[in-house]
Design an enzyme around this catalytic site. Sequence first.
Site, PDB file in Angstrom:
ATOM      1  N   HIS A  12       0.974  -1.287   0.158  1.00 34.52           N
ATOM      2  CA  HIS A  12       0.198   0.309   0.227  1.00 34.52           C
ATOM      3  C   HIS A  12       0.981   1.294  -0.170  1.00 34.52           C
ATOM      4  O   HIS A  12       0.972   1.934  -1.059  1.00 34.52           O
ATOM      5  CB  HIS A  12      -1.079   0.321   1.241  1.00 34.52           C
ATOM      6  N   HIS A  59       2.122   4.035  -3.135  1.00 33.12           N
ATOM      7  CA  HIS A  59       1.722   5.603  -2.934  1.00 33.12           C
ATOM      8  C   HIS A  59       2.549   6.414  -3.543  1.00 33.12           C
ATOM      9  O   HIS A  59       2.629   7.521  -3.857  1.00 33.12           O
ATOM     10  CB  HIS A  59       1.806   5.981  -1.101  1.00 33.12           C
TER      11      HIS A  59
END
Length: 159
Positions: free
Chosen positions: A130, A134
Amino acid sequence: MALRNIRLEGDPILRKKSRPVEEMTDRIKVLLDDMVETMDHADGVGLAAPQVGVLRRIVIIDIGEGPIKMINPEFIETEGSYIDIEGCLSIPNKAGTVERPERVKIKYLDEHWEENILEGTGLLAKAICHEIDHLDGILYTDKVIEYVDISTDEEEEEE
Ligand code: NI
Protein backbone atom coordinates in the site's frame (compact mmCIF):
# COMPACT_ATOMS: atom_id res chain seq x y z
CA MET A 1 9.28 16.80 15.94
CA ALA A 2 6.13 18.19 14.49
CA LEU A 3 2.88 16.98 13.05
CA ARG A 4 2.50 17.39 9.31
CA ASN A 5 -0.76 17.85 7.47
CA ILE A 6 -2.01 14.70 5.83
CA ARG A 7 -3.01 15.36 2.23
CA LEU A 8 -6.43 14.07 1.28
CA GLU A 9 -7.71 12.33 -1.85
CA GLY A 10 -8.20 14.92 -4.56
CA ASP A 11 -4.89 16.63 -3.77
CA PRO A 12 -2.85 16.28 -7.01
CA ILE A 13 0.36 15.55 -5.06
CA LEU A 14 -1.02 12.10 -4.17
CA ARG A 15 -1.01 11.23 -7.88
CA LYS A 16 2.60 12.16 -8.57
CA LYS A 17 5.59 9.86 -8.67
CA SER A 18 8.10 10.35 -5.86
CA ARG A 19 11.83 10.67 -6.52
CA PRO A 20 14.49 8.57 -4.75
CA VAL A 21 16.35 10.09 -1.83
CA GLU A 22 19.95 10.67 -2.89
CA GLU A 23 21.60 11.30 0.46
CA MET A 24 20.79 11.48 4.12
CA THR A 25 20.35 15.07 5.24
CA ASP A 26 19.08 16.77 8.38
CA ARG A 27 15.95 17.61 6.44
CA ILE A 28 15.28 13.95 5.69
CA LYS A 29 15.94 13.02 9.34
CA VAL A 30 13.38 15.58 10.48
CA LEU A 31 10.94 14.36 7.86
CA LEU A 32 11.31 10.74 9.07
CA ASP A 33 10.62 11.77 12.68
CA ASP A 34 7.72 13.99 11.70
CA MET A 35 6.20 11.18 9.63
CA VAL A 36 6.38 8.78 12.60
CA GLU A 37 4.70 11.35 14.83
CA THR A 38 2.05 12.16 12.23
CA MET A 39 1.28 8.48 11.63
CA ASP A 40 1.06 7.71 15.36
CA HIS A 41 -1.16 10.73 15.94
CA ALA A 42 -3.51 9.55 13.18
CA ASP A 43 -3.44 5.95 14.47
CA GLY A 44 -2.14 4.69 11.16
CA VAL A 45 -0.07 1.60 10.40
CA GLY A 46 1.75 3.28 7.54
CA LEU A 47 2.44 6.63 5.95
CA ALA A 48 4.19 7.60 2.72
CA ALA A 49 6.01 10.91 2.19
CA PRO A 50 3.66 12.18 -0.56
CA GLN A 51 0.85 11.96 2.00
CA VAL A 52 2.57 14.80 3.85
CA GLY A 53 3.31 16.66 0.63
CA VAL A 54 6.90 15.48 0.02
CA LEU A 55 7.59 13.68 -3.26
CA ARG A 56 10.39 11.48 -1.96
CA ARG A 57 10.53 7.68 -1.79
CA ILE A 58 10.11 7.35 1.97
CA VAL A 59 7.60 5.27 3.92
CA ILE A 60 6.99 4.57 7.57
CA ILE A 61 5.30 1.37 8.68
CA ASP A 62 4.29 0.34 12.17
CA ILE A 63 2.15 -2.75 12.54
CA GLY A 64 2.45 -2.59 16.31
CA GLU A 65 6.09 -3.58 16.64
CA GLY A 66 7.57 -0.10 16.43
CA PRO A 67 8.07 2.16 13.44
CA ILE A 68 10.21 1.04 10.50
CA LYS A 69 11.60 3.95 8.50
CA MET A 70 12.22 2.98 4.89
CA ILE A 71 14.09 5.04 2.35
CA ASN A 72 13.94 4.07 -1.34
CA PRO A 73 12.09 0.78 -0.72
CA GLU A 74 12.09 -1.67 -3.62
CA PHE A 75 10.53 -5.07 -4.14
CA ILE A 76 12.93 -7.96 -4.52
CA GLU A 77 10.20 -10.57 -4.84
CA THR A 78 6.53 -11.10 -4.21
CA GLU A 79 4.61 -14.33 -3.87
CA GLY A 80 1.05 -15.54 -3.65
CA SER A 81 -2.06 -13.48 -3.35
CA TYR A 82 -4.32 -12.45 -0.57
CA ILE A 83 -7.44 -10.32 -0.37
CA ASP A 84 -8.00 -8.13 2.67
CA ILE A 85 -9.56 -4.85 3.73
CA GLU A 86 -7.56 -1.62 3.44
CA GLY A 87 -8.08 1.96 4.41
CA CYS A 88 -5.93 5.02 3.90
CA LEU A 89 -5.23 8.07 6.06
CA SER A 90 -5.67 10.18 2.91
CA ILE A 91 -9.14 8.73 2.31
CA PRO A 92 -10.96 8.94 5.65
CA ASN A 93 -14.04 6.91 6.53
CA LYS A 94 -13.69 4.52 3.64
CA ALA A 95 -12.38 0.97 3.31
CA GLY A 96 -12.37 -1.70 0.69
CA THR A 97 -10.94 -5.07 -0.24
CA VAL A 98 -7.76 -5.21 -2.31
CA GLU A 99 -5.74 -8.12 -3.67
CA ARG A 100 -2.09 -8.03 -2.66
CA PRO A 101 0.79 -10.51 -2.64
CA GLU A 102 0.74 -12.83 0.37
CA ARG A 103 4.46 -12.48 0.94
CA VAL A 104 6.87 -9.76 -0.08
CA LYS A 105 10.59 -9.30 0.16
CA ILE A 106 11.93 -5.78 -0.09
CA LYS A 107 15.13 -3.85 0.36
CA TYR A 108 15.40 -0.33 1.68
CA LEU A 109 17.86 2.07 3.24
CA ASP A 110 17.43 2.89 6.91
CA GLU A 111 18.12 6.25 8.57
CA HIS A 112 21.79 5.26 8.94
CA TRP A 113 21.90 4.73 5.19
CA GLU A 114 22.36 1.00 5.60
CA GLU A 115 20.66 -1.46 3.31
CA ASN A 116 18.08 -3.72 4.96
CA ILE A 117 16.20 -6.69 3.61
CA LEU A 118 12.74 -7.29 5.00
CA GLU A 119 10.31 -10.12 4.41
CA GLY A 120 6.71 -9.76 5.37
CA THR A 121 3.39 -11.56 5.20
CA GLY A 122 -0.16 -10.60 6.13
CA LEU A 123 -0.61 -7.09 7.53
CA LEU A 124 3.06 -6.21 7.02
CA ALA A 125 3.02 -7.27 3.36
CA LYS A 126 -0.23 -5.40 2.80
CA ALA A 127 1.11 -2.22 4.42
CA ILE A 128 4.36 -2.38 2.42
CA CYS A 129 2.48 -2.75 -0.87
CA HIS A 130 0.00 0.00 0.00
CA GLU A 131 2.75 2.45 0.97
CA ILE A 132 5.02 1.71 -2.00
CA ASP A 133 2.00 2.31 -4.25
CA HIS A 134 1.72 5.81 -2.76
CA LEU A 135 5.26 6.51 -4.01
CA ASP A 136 4.03 5.87 -7.53
CA GLY A 137 0.87 7.94 -7.19
CA ILE A 138 -1.36 4.88 -6.79
CA LEU A 139 -4.16 4.76 -4.23
CA TYR A 140 -5.83 1.58 -3.00
CA THR A 141 -9.07 2.86 -4.51
CA ASP A 142 -7.48 2.24 -7.94
CA LYS A 143 -7.35 -1.47 -7.08
CA VAL A 144 -10.36 -1.89 -4.85
CA ILE A 145 -12.49 -4.97 -5.42
CA GLU A 146 -15.37 -3.91 -3.22
CA TYR A 147 -15.96 -1.15 -0.68
CA VAL A 148 -16.98 -2.31 2.76
CA ASP A 149 -19.20 -0.67 5.30
CA ILE A 150 -17.13 0.78 8.14
CA SER A 151 -19.97 2.61 9.84
CA THR A 152 -19.94 -0.06 12.56
CA ASP A 153 -17.76 0.13 15.66
CA GLU A 154 -15.05 -2.06 14.28
CA GLU A 155 -11.99 -0.07 13.40
CA GLU A 156 -9.94 -0.56 10.30
CA GLU A 157 -6.27 0.15 10.16
CA GLU A 158 -5.52 3.06 7.94
CA GLU A 159 -2.37 3.33 5.92
NI1 NI B 1 -2.60 5.17 2.19
